[in-house]
Design a protein around this motif. Structure first.
Motif, PDB file in Angstrom:
ATOM      1  N   LYS A 129     -10.681  41.847  93.971  1.00 44.53           N
ATOM      2  CA  LYS A 129     -11.392  40.342  94.565  1.00 44.53           C
ATOM      3  C   LYS A 129     -10.253  39.350  94.063  1.00 44.53           C
ATOM      4  CE  LYS A 129     -14.115  37.201  95.646  1.00 44.53           C
ATOM      5  NZ  LYS A 129     -14.132  36.790  96.867  1.00 44.53           N
ATOM      6  N   VAL A 130      -9.399  39.552  93.029  1.00 42.77           N
ATOM      7  CA  VAL A 130      -8.239  38.524  92.742  1.00 42.77           C
ATOM      8  C   VAL A 130      -7.185  38.606  93.802  1.00 42.77           C
ATOM      9  CG1 VAL A 130      -6.164  38.262  91.339  1.00 42.77           C
ATOM     10  CG2 VAL A 130      -8.620  38.611  90.300  1.00 42.77           C
ATOM     11  N   ARG A 131      -6.925  40.137  94.268  1.00 40.91           N
ATOM     12  CA  ARG A 131      -5.971  40.288  95.568  1.00 40.91           C
ATOM     13  C   ARG A 131      -6.582  39.397  96.753  1.00 40.91           C
ATOM     14  NH1 ARG A 131      -2.403  44.364  96.695  1.00 40.91           N
ATOM     15  NH2 ARG A 131      -3.153  45.314  94.660  1.00 40.91           N
ATOM     16  N   THR A 132      -7.760  39.675  97.169  1.00 42.92           N
ATOM     17  CA  THR A 132      -8.512  38.916  98.160  1.00 42.92           C
ATOM     18  C   THR A 132      -8.472  37.341  98.200  1.00 42.92           C
ATOM     19  OG1 THR A 132      -9.889  40.690  98.451  1.00 42.92           O
ATOM     20  CG2 THR A 132     -10.550  38.562  99.444  1.00 42.92           C
ATOM     21  N   MET A 133      -8.446  36.865  96.758  1.00 38.56           N
ATOM     22  CA  MET A 133      -8.358  35.432  96.784  1.00 38.56           C
ATOM     23  C   MET A 133      -7.248  34.769  96.808  1.00 38.56           C
ATOM     24  SD  MET A 133     -10.760  35.392  93.482  1.00 38.56           S
ATOM     25  CE  MET A 133     -11.292  33.610  93.304  1.00 38.56           C
ATOM     26  N   ILE A 134      -6.017  35.834  96.707  1.00 33.32           N
ATOM     27  CA  ILE A 134      -4.500  35.552  96.699  1.00 33.32           C
ATOM     28  C   ILE A 134      -4.451  35.370  98.321  1.00 33.32           C
ATOM     29  CG2 ILE A 134      -2.197  36.032  96.489  1.00 33.32           C
ATOM     30  CD1 ILE A 134      -3.264  37.128  93.357  1.00 33.32           C
ATOM     31  N   LYS A 135      -4.665  36.524  99.101  1.00 32.44           N
ATOM     32  CA  LYS A 135      -4.511  36.556 100.341  1.00 32.44           C
ATOM     33  C   LYS A 135      -5.221  35.274 101.125  1.00 32.44           C
ATOM     34  CE  LYS A 135      -6.366  39.525 103.961  1.00 32.44           C
ATOM     35  NZ  LYS A 135      -7.175  39.957 104.054  1.00 32.44           N
ATOM     36  N   ASP A 136      -6.580  35.020 100.573  1.00 29.61           N
ATOM     37  CA  ASP A 136      -7.318  33.724 101.229  1.00 29.61           C
ATOM     38  C   ASP A 136      -6.950  32.371 100.890  1.00 29.61           C
ATOM     39  OD1 ASP A 136      -8.721  35.834 102.553  1.00 29.61           O
ATOM     40  OD2 ASP A 136     -10.406  35.803 101.488  1.00 29.61           O
ATOM     41  N   HIS A 137      -5.822  32.423  99.938  1.00 32.29           N
ATOM     42  CA  HIS A 137      -5.486  31.285  99.507  1.00 32.29           C
ATOM     43  C   HIS A 137      -6.165  30.333  98.548  1.00 32.29           C
ATOM     44  CE1 HIS A 137      -1.884  32.018 101.886  1.00 32.29           C
ATOM     45  NE2 HIS A 137      -2.523  31.819 103.163  1.00 32.29           N
ATOM     46  N   GLU A 138      -7.163  31.082  97.954  1.00 32.95           N
ATOM     47  CA  GLU A 138      -7.876  30.244  96.921  1.00 32.95           C
ATOM     48  C   GLU A 138      -7.244  30.278  95.533  1.00 32.95           C
ATOM     49  OE1 GLU A 138     -11.923  32.037  96.480  1.00 32.95           O
ATOM     50  OE2 GLU A 138     -11.620  33.230  98.110  1.00 32.95           O
ATOM     51  N   ILE A 139      -6.343  31.159  95.443  1.00 32.60           N
ATOM     52  CA  ILE A 139      -5.229  31.010  94.357  1.00 32.60           C
ATOM     53  C   ILE A 139      -4.189  31.534  94.726  1.00 32.60           C
ATOM     54  CG2 ILE A 139      -7.001  31.173  92.355  1.00 32.60           C
ATOM     55  CD1 ILE A 139      -6.215  34.091  92.026  1.00 32.60           C
ATOM     56  N   ALA A 140      -2.931  31.157  94.132  1.00 32.51           N
ATOM     57  CA  ALA A 140      -1.583  31.595  94.432  1.00 32.51           C
ATOM     58  C   ALA A 140      -0.959  32.551  93.353  1.00 32.51           C
ATOM     59  CB  ALA A 140      -0.753  30.610  94.653  1.00 32.51           C
ATOM     60  N   ALA A 141      -0.136  33.397  93.795  1.00 32.49           N
ATOM     61  CA  ALA A 141       0.435  34.566  92.660  1.00 32.49           C
ATOM     62  C   ALA A 141       2.115  34.518  93.189  1.00 32.49           C
ATOM     63  CB  ALA A 141      -0.202  35.887  92.494  1.00 32.49           C
ATOM     64  N   ALA A 142       2.927  34.680  92.202  1.00 32.07           N
ATOM     65  CA  ALA A 142       4.108  34.819  92.564  1.00 32.07           C
ATOM     66  C   ALA A 142       4.886  35.719  91.202  1.00 32.07           C
ATOM     67  CB  ALA A 142       5.065  33.673  92.534  1.00 32.07           C
ATOM     68  N   VAL A 143       6.058  36.339  91.750  1.00 28.78           N
ATOM     69  CA  VAL A 143       6.781  36.949  90.673  1.00 28.78           C
ATOM     70  C   VAL A 143       7.678  35.644  89.761  1.00 28.78           C
ATOM     71  CG1 VAL A 143       8.452  38.505  90.165  1.00 28.78           C
ATOM     72  CG2 VAL A 143       6.950  39.035  91.857  1.00 28.78           C
ATOM     73  N   PRO A 144       7.176  35.623  88.393  1.00 28.83           N
ATOM     74  CA  PRO A 144       7.926  34.585  87.658  1.00 28.83           C
ATOM     75  C   PRO A 144       9.360  34.788  87.398  1.00 28.83           C
ATOM     76  CG  PRO A 144       5.776  35.150  86.654  1.00 28.83           C
ATOM     77  CD  PRO A 144       6.042  36.367  87.661  1.00 28.83           C
ATOM     78  N   LYS A 145       9.766  35.939  87.155  1.00 31.89           N
ATOM     79  CA  LYS A 145      11.028  36.340  87.064  1.00 31.89           C
ATOM     80  C   LYS A 145      11.228  37.821  87.240  1.00 31.89           C
ATOM     81  CE  LYS A 145      10.172  36.971  81.910  1.00 31.89           C
ATOM     82  NZ  LYS A 145      10.769  36.366  80.540  1.00 31.89           N
ATOM     83  N   PRO A 146      12.420  38.160  87.510  1.00 34.02           N
ATOM     84  CA  PRO A 146      12.675  39.587  87.924  1.00 34.02           C
ATOM     85  C   PRO A 146      12.141  40.547  86.734  1.00 34.02           C
ATOM     86  CG  PRO A 146      14.713  38.203  88.254  1.00 34.02           C
ATOM     87  CD  PRO A 146      13.624  37.450  87.388  1.00 34.02           C
ATOM     88  N   GLY A 147      11.559  41.616  87.241  1.00 31.11           N
ATOM     89  CA  GLY A 147      11.157  42.565  86.457  1.00 31.11           C
ATOM     90  C   GLY A 147       9.402  42.467  85.977  1.00 31.11           C
ATOM     91  N   MET A 148       8.961  41.189  86.299  1.00 40.89           N
ATOM     92  CA  MET A 148       7.608  40.913  85.935  1.00 40.89           C
ATOM     93  C   MET A 148       6.754  41.362  87.335  1.00 40.89           C
ATOM     94  SD  MET A 148       7.206  37.514  83.849  1.00 40.89           S
ATOM     95  CE  MET A 148       5.529  37.628  83.710  1.00 40.89           C
ATOM     96  N   ALA A 149       5.420  41.563  87.024  1.00 38.08           N
ATOM     97  CA  ALA A 149       4.510  41.738  88.222  1.00 38.08           C
ATOM     98  C   ALA A 149       4.021  40.468  88.843  1.00 38.08           C
ATOM     99  CB  ALA A 149       3.532  42.587  87.666  1.00 38.08           C
TER     100      ALA A 149
END
Length: 127
Positions: free
Chosen positions: A38-58
């Motif tokens: 559901k988190v993945r869907t929320m990110i895809k739907d722009h309800e929340i945003a995600a990014a890789v904060p620094k190399p090597g992190m998920a």
């Protein structure tokens, strides 16, 4: 897109320096009481945003996007507005966590229920 002071492109901003605390998708799911899918869907739907904060992190979500187990009021609408202006998630997060003349960071204004001024500022981006 560049930072408010036009010094660094938002896509190149050091997100790890801008955002104090990050949550992986499993931690985000726990905060919201949903599944990681559901988190993945929320990110895809722009309800929340995600990014890789620094190399090597998920890919991770800023913890400040949540308050009392819910998404901060106004965040989803702001993310939609920024995406309509061709921001990607990384640029959205950088803009939301960059000090501007709102006063302060847009995330702080949202958390203090001052979302109208943040949306007004976002509406004029790119003009």
């Amino acid at each position: 897109m560049t930072s408010p002071d036009n010094s660094v492109p938002l896509a190149e901003a050091d997100l790890d320096a801008l955002v104090d605390e990050w949550l992986d998708w499993n931690e985000t799911a726990k905060v919201l009481g949903v599944t990681p899918a559901k988190v993945r869907t929320m990110i895809k739907d722009h309800e929340i945003a995600a990014a890789v904060p620094k190399p090597g992190m998920a890919p991770s979500v800023p913890a400040a996007f949540f308050q009392d187990g819910l998404i901060v009021k106004g965040l989803s609408g702001l993310l939609t507005l920024l995406h309509d202006r061709h921001f990607d998630d990384r640029e959205c997060i950088a803009w939301i966590f960059t000090d501007d003349d709102i006063p302060g960071r847009p995330i702080d204004a949202l958390r203090e229920n001052r979302g109208t001024e943040v949306k007004r500022r976002a509406q004029v981006l790119g003009f």
